[in-house]
Motif scaffolding. Structure first.
Motif, PDB file in Angstrom:
ATOM      1  N   MET A   1     -23.023 -17.619  35.871  1.00  0.00           N
ATOM      2  CA  MET A   1     -23.457 -17.646  37.266  1.00  0.00           C
ATOM      3  C   MET A   1     -22.234 -17.611  38.175  1.00  0.00           C
ATOM      4  SD  MET A   1     -25.818 -20.509  39.168  1.00  0.00           S
ATOM      5  CE  MET A   1     -27.147 -20.213  38.007  1.00  0.00           C
ATOM      6  N   LYS A   2     -22.243 -16.749  39.191  1.00  0.00           N
ATOM      7  CA  LYS A   2     -21.072 -16.621  40.051  1.00  0.00           C
ATOM      8  C   LYS A   2     -20.995 -17.760  41.052  1.00  0.00           C
ATOM      9  CE  LYS A   2     -23.121 -13.724  43.672  1.00  0.00           C
ATOM     10  NZ  LYS A   2     -22.960 -12.510  44.479  1.00  0.00           N
ATOM     11  N   THR A   3     -19.791 -17.998  41.527  1.00  0.00           N
ATOM     12  CA  THR A   3     -19.543 -19.062  42.489  1.00  0.00           C
ATOM     13  C   THR A   3     -20.160 -18.712  43.840  1.00  0.00           C
ATOM     14  OG1 THR A   3     -17.498 -19.660  41.374  1.00  0.00           O
ATOM     15  CG2 THR A   3     -17.741 -20.382  43.653  1.00  0.00           C
ATOM     16  N   LEU A   4     -20.896 -19.648  44.421  1.00  0.00           N
ATOM     17  CA  LEU A   4     -21.558 -19.444  45.717  1.00  0.00           C
ATOM     18  C   LEU A   4     -20.517 -19.448  46.831  1.00  0.00           C
ATOM     19  CD1 LEU A   4     -24.314 -19.331  47.290  1.00  0.00           C
ATOM     20  CD2 LEU A   4     -24.133 -21.826  47.447  1.00  0.00           C
ATOM     21  N   ARG A   5     -20.561 -18.418  47.668  1.00  0.00           N
ATOM     22  CA  ARG A   5     -19.632 -18.310  48.793  1.00  0.00           C
ATOM     23  C   ARG A   5     -20.296 -18.844  50.056  1.00  0.00           C
ATOM     24  NH1 ARG A   5     -15.036 -15.561  48.133  1.00  0.00           N
ATOM     25  NH2 ARG A   5     -14.876 -15.019  50.341  1.00  0.00           N
ATOM     26  N   ILE A   6     -19.756 -19.939  50.563  1.00  0.00           N
ATOM     27  CA  ILE A   6     -20.315 -20.643  51.718  1.00  0.00           C
ATOM     28  C   ILE A   6     -19.405 -20.462  52.926  1.00  0.00           C
ATOM     29  CG2 ILE A   6     -20.883 -22.929  52.651  1.00  0.00           C
ATOM     30  CD1 ILE A   6     -21.361 -23.832  49.739  1.00  0.00           C
ATOM     31  N   ALA A   7     -20.005 -20.256  54.080  1.00  0.00           N
ATOM     32  CA  ALA A   7     -19.281 -20.348  55.350  1.00  0.00           C
ATOM     33  C   ALA A   7     -19.876 -21.520  56.119  1.00  0.00           C
ATOM     34  CB  ALA A   7     -19.410 -19.059  56.154  1.00  0.00           C
ATOM     35  N   ALA A   8     -19.033 -22.240  56.821  1.00  0.00           N
ATOM     36  CA  ALA A   8     -19.487 -23.432  57.542  1.00  0.00           C
ATOM     37  C   ALA A   8     -19.194 -23.307  59.025  1.00  0.00           C
ATOM     38  CB  ALA A   8     -18.796 -24.676  56.980  1.00  0.00           C
ATOM     39  N   GLY A  27     -15.418 -30.712  41.162  1.00  0.00           N
ATOM     40  CA  GLY A  27     -16.111 -29.964  40.126  1.00  0.00           C
ATOM     41  C   GLY A  27     -17.598 -30.252  40.064  1.00  0.00           C
ATOM     42  N   GLU A  28     -18.141 -30.861  41.115  1.00  0.00           N
ATOM     43  CA  GLU A  28     -19.561 -31.200  41.156  1.00  0.00           C
ATOM     44  C   GLU A  28     -20.417 -30.078  41.750  1.00  0.00           C
ATOM     45  OE1 GLU A  28     -19.544 -34.687  43.516  1.00  0.00           O
ATOM     46  OE2 GLU A  28     -18.435 -35.893  42.043  1.00  0.00           O
ATOM     47  N   LEU A  29     -19.763 -29.082  42.346  1.00  0.00           N
ATOM     48  CA  LEU A  29     -20.478 -28.004  43.014  1.00  0.00           C
ATOM     49  C   LEU A  29     -19.726 -26.702  42.791  1.00  0.00           C
ATOM     50  CD1 LEU A  29     -22.817 -27.224  44.977  1.00  0.00           C
ATOM     51  CD2 LEU A  29     -21.233 -27.712  46.866  1.00  0.00           C
ATOM     52  N   ASP A  30     -20.401 -25.729  42.157  1.00  0.00           N
ATOM     53  CA  ASP A  30     -19.771 -24.439  41.860  1.00  0.00           C
ATOM     54  C   ASP A  30     -19.890 -23.535  43.083  1.00  0.00           C
ATOM     55  OD1 ASP A  30     -18.601 -22.264  40.716  1.00  0.00           O
ATOM     56  OD2 ASP A  30     -20.282 -21.779  39.385  1.00  0.00           O
ATOM     57  N   ALA A  31     -19.008 -23.774  44.036  1.00  0.00           N
ATOM     58  CA  ALA A  31     -19.037 -23.017  45.285  1.00  0.00           C
ATOM     59  C   ALA A  31     -17.633 -22.956  45.855  1.00  0.00           C
ATOM     60  CB  ALA A  31     -19.979 -23.683  46.292  1.00  0.00           C
ATOM     61  N   THR A  32     -17.445 -22.081  46.826  1.00  0.00           N
ATOM     62  CA  THR A  32     -16.202 -22.017  47.565  1.00  0.00           C
ATOM     63  C   THR A  32     -16.526 -21.894  49.045  1.00  0.00           C
ATOM     64  OG1 THR A  32     -14.077 -20.867  47.800  1.00  0.00           O
ATOM     65  CG2 THR A  32     -15.994 -19.494  47.405  1.00  0.00           C
ATOM     66  N   ILE A  33     -15.741 -22.558  49.875  1.00  0.00           N
ATOM     67  CA  ILE A  33     -15.922 -22.438  51.323  1.00  0.00           C
ATOM     68  C   ILE A  33     -14.978 -21.336  51.783  1.00  0.00           C
ATOM     69  CG2 ILE A  33     -15.835 -23.606  53.561  1.00  0.00           C
ATOM     70  CD1 ILE A  33     -16.242 -26.258  52.002  1.00  0.00           C
ATOM     71  N   SER A  34     -15.551 -20.180  52.054  1.00  0.00           N
ATOM     72  CA  SER A  34     -14.753 -18.990  52.344  1.00  0.00           C
ATOM     73  C   SER A  34     -14.343 -18.901  53.807  1.00  0.00           C
ATOM     74  CB  SER A  34     -15.527 -17.729  51.946  1.00  0.00           C
ATOM     75  OG  SER A  34     -16.778 -17.689  52.601  1.00  0.00           O
ATOM     76  N   LEU A  35     -14.974 -19.729  54.672  1.00  0.00           N
ATOM     77  CA  LEU A  35     -14.665 -19.665  56.098  1.00  0.00           C
ATOM     78  C   LEU A  35     -15.214 -20.890  56.803  1.00  0.00           C
ATOM     79  CD1 LEU A  35     -13.627 -17.940  58.539  1.00  0.00           C
ATOM     80  CD2 LEU A  35     -15.961 -17.046  58.714  1.00  0.00           C
ATOM     81  N   LEU A  36     -14.430 -21.400  57.764  1.00  0.00           N
ATOM     82  CA  LEU A  36     -14.900 -22.442  58.675  1.00  0.00           C
ATOM     83  C   LEU A  36     -14.750 -21.911  60.092  1.00  0.00           C
ATOM     84  CD1 LEU A  36     -13.784 -24.865  60.761  1.00  0.00           C
ATOM     85  CD2 LEU A  36     -15.864 -25.249  59.441  1.00  0.00           C
ATOM     86  N   VAL A  37     -15.827 -21.986  60.858  1.00  0.00           N
ATOM     87  CA  VAL A  37     -15.795 -21.543  62.261  1.00  0.00           C
ATOM     88  C   VAL A  37     -16.223 -22.698  63.151  1.00  0.00           C
ATOM     89  CG1 VAL A  37     -16.728 -19.948  63.986  1.00  0.00           C
ATOM     90  CG2 VAL A  37     -16.354 -19.157  61.633  1.00  0.00           C
ATOM     91  N   GLY A  80     -17.517 -12.385  53.157  1.00  0.00           N
ATOM     92  CA  GLY A  80     -18.409 -12.243  52.002  1.00  0.00           C
ATOM     93  C   GLY A  80     -19.392 -13.383  51.871  1.00  0.00           C
ATOM     94  N   THR A  81     -19.838 -13.885  53.002  1.00  0.00           N
ATOM     95  CA  THR A  81     -20.684 -15.078  53.038  1.00  0.00           C
ATOM     96  C   THR A  81     -22.050 -14.844  52.393  1.00  0.00           C
ATOM     97  OG1 THR A  81     -19.609 -15.742  55.090  1.00  0.00           O
ATOM     98  CG2 THR A  81     -21.725 -16.790  54.570  1.00  0.00           C
ATOM     99  N   GLU A  82     -22.437 -15.767  51.522  1.00  0.00           N
ATOM    100  CA  GLU A  82     -23.778 -15.741  50.934  1.00  0.00           C
ATOM    101  C   GLU A  82     -24.697 -16.776  51.573  1.00  0.00           C
ATOM    102  OE1 GLU A  82     -23.439 -14.695  46.368  1.00  0.00           O
ATOM    103  OE2 GLU A  82     -21.936 -16.194  46.944  1.00  0.00           O
ATOM    104  N   LEU A  83     -24.111 -17.889  52.008  1.00  0.00           N
ATOM    105  CA  LEU A  83     -24.895 -18.971  52.614  1.00  0.00           C
ATOM    106  C   LEU A  83     -24.091 -19.572  53.761  1.00  0.00           C
ATOM    107  CD1 LEU A  83     -27.445 -20.854  52.407  1.00  0.00           C
ATOM    108  CD2 LEU A  83     -26.034 -22.353  50.996  1.00  0.00           C
TER     109      LEU A  83
END
Length: 201
Positions: A1-8, A27-37, A80-83
């Motif tokens: 499963m790929k890492t979820l790309r999150i923007a906040a 390591g509790e959440l397989d995600a990355t925060i790709s952007l903060l606005v 590349g935001t997914e969520l």
């Protein structure tokens, strides 16, 4: 499963964003925060994001709101935001951003919606209203974001009991803890596929 790309998106401290970032590091959440606005140049969350190596930028929302909507939409797409998650973001999102990410924008609200939601109901104002009403219970709610404040479908909620000795500060502190935990739990459900994106209402 790929890492979820999150923007906040956050206007002030971004407490739930910080909890999410800590869960990722632990390591509790397989995600990355790709952007903060943030819409506020002085928001502490911008410094926090940069210190954590999270790409961060300010897009002011005063003035030409359609221009802010265009810039936010472009930034989210470029990342590349997914969520998209809202962590105390105190502005309404524009139509271009809402359309592009329909069913993929989540907000946390410091009460049990539909009570104590809507325009002007944020932060301590919510807790003051709950306390003034003599409610025995409050809580935190994760909901889908649409064009109206605190209106989209509820995805998850967590109750917080109110003690007779509680003041606004005590309620705020416990609700914030509930918000942070609930957001991490909800994102874990997205990552595992229990909640499938988009989350249509």
């Amino acid at each position: 499963m790929k890492t979820l790309r999150i923007a906040a998106l956050a206007s002030n401290n971004g407490s739930s964003l910080r909890a999410i970032a800590e869960a990722i590091v632990a390591g509790e959440l397989d995600a990355t925060i790709s952007l903060l606005v943030s819409n506020r140049l002085s928001a502490p969350v911008l410094d926090y994001a940069r210190a954590c190596g999270i790409p961060a930028l300010c897009i002011p929302t005063k003035g030409i709101e359609s221009e802010a909507d265009e810039k936010l939409h472009a930034a989210l797409m470029d990342a590349g935001t997914e969520l998209v998650i809202l962590s105390g973001y105190l502005r309404r999102l524009g139509p271009k951003t809402l359309s592009a990410f329909e069913g993929r924008i989540l907000n946390v609200h410091p009460a049990l919606l539909p009570k104590y939601g809507g325009a002007g109901m944020y932060g301590r104002k919510v807790h003051e209203a709950v306390l003034d009403a003599g409610e025995p219970v409050t809580g935190a709610t994760i909901h889908l974001v649409d064009a109206d404040y605190d209106h989209g479908r509820v995805i998850a909620a967590k109750e917080v009991r109110i003690n007779t000795s509680d003041d606004v500060a005590a309620i705020e502190r416990r609700v914030m803890q509930a918000e942070c935990a609930l957001f991490v739990e909800t994102l874990q459900r997205v990552v595992t596929g229990e909640l499938s994106l988009p989350l249509y209402g």
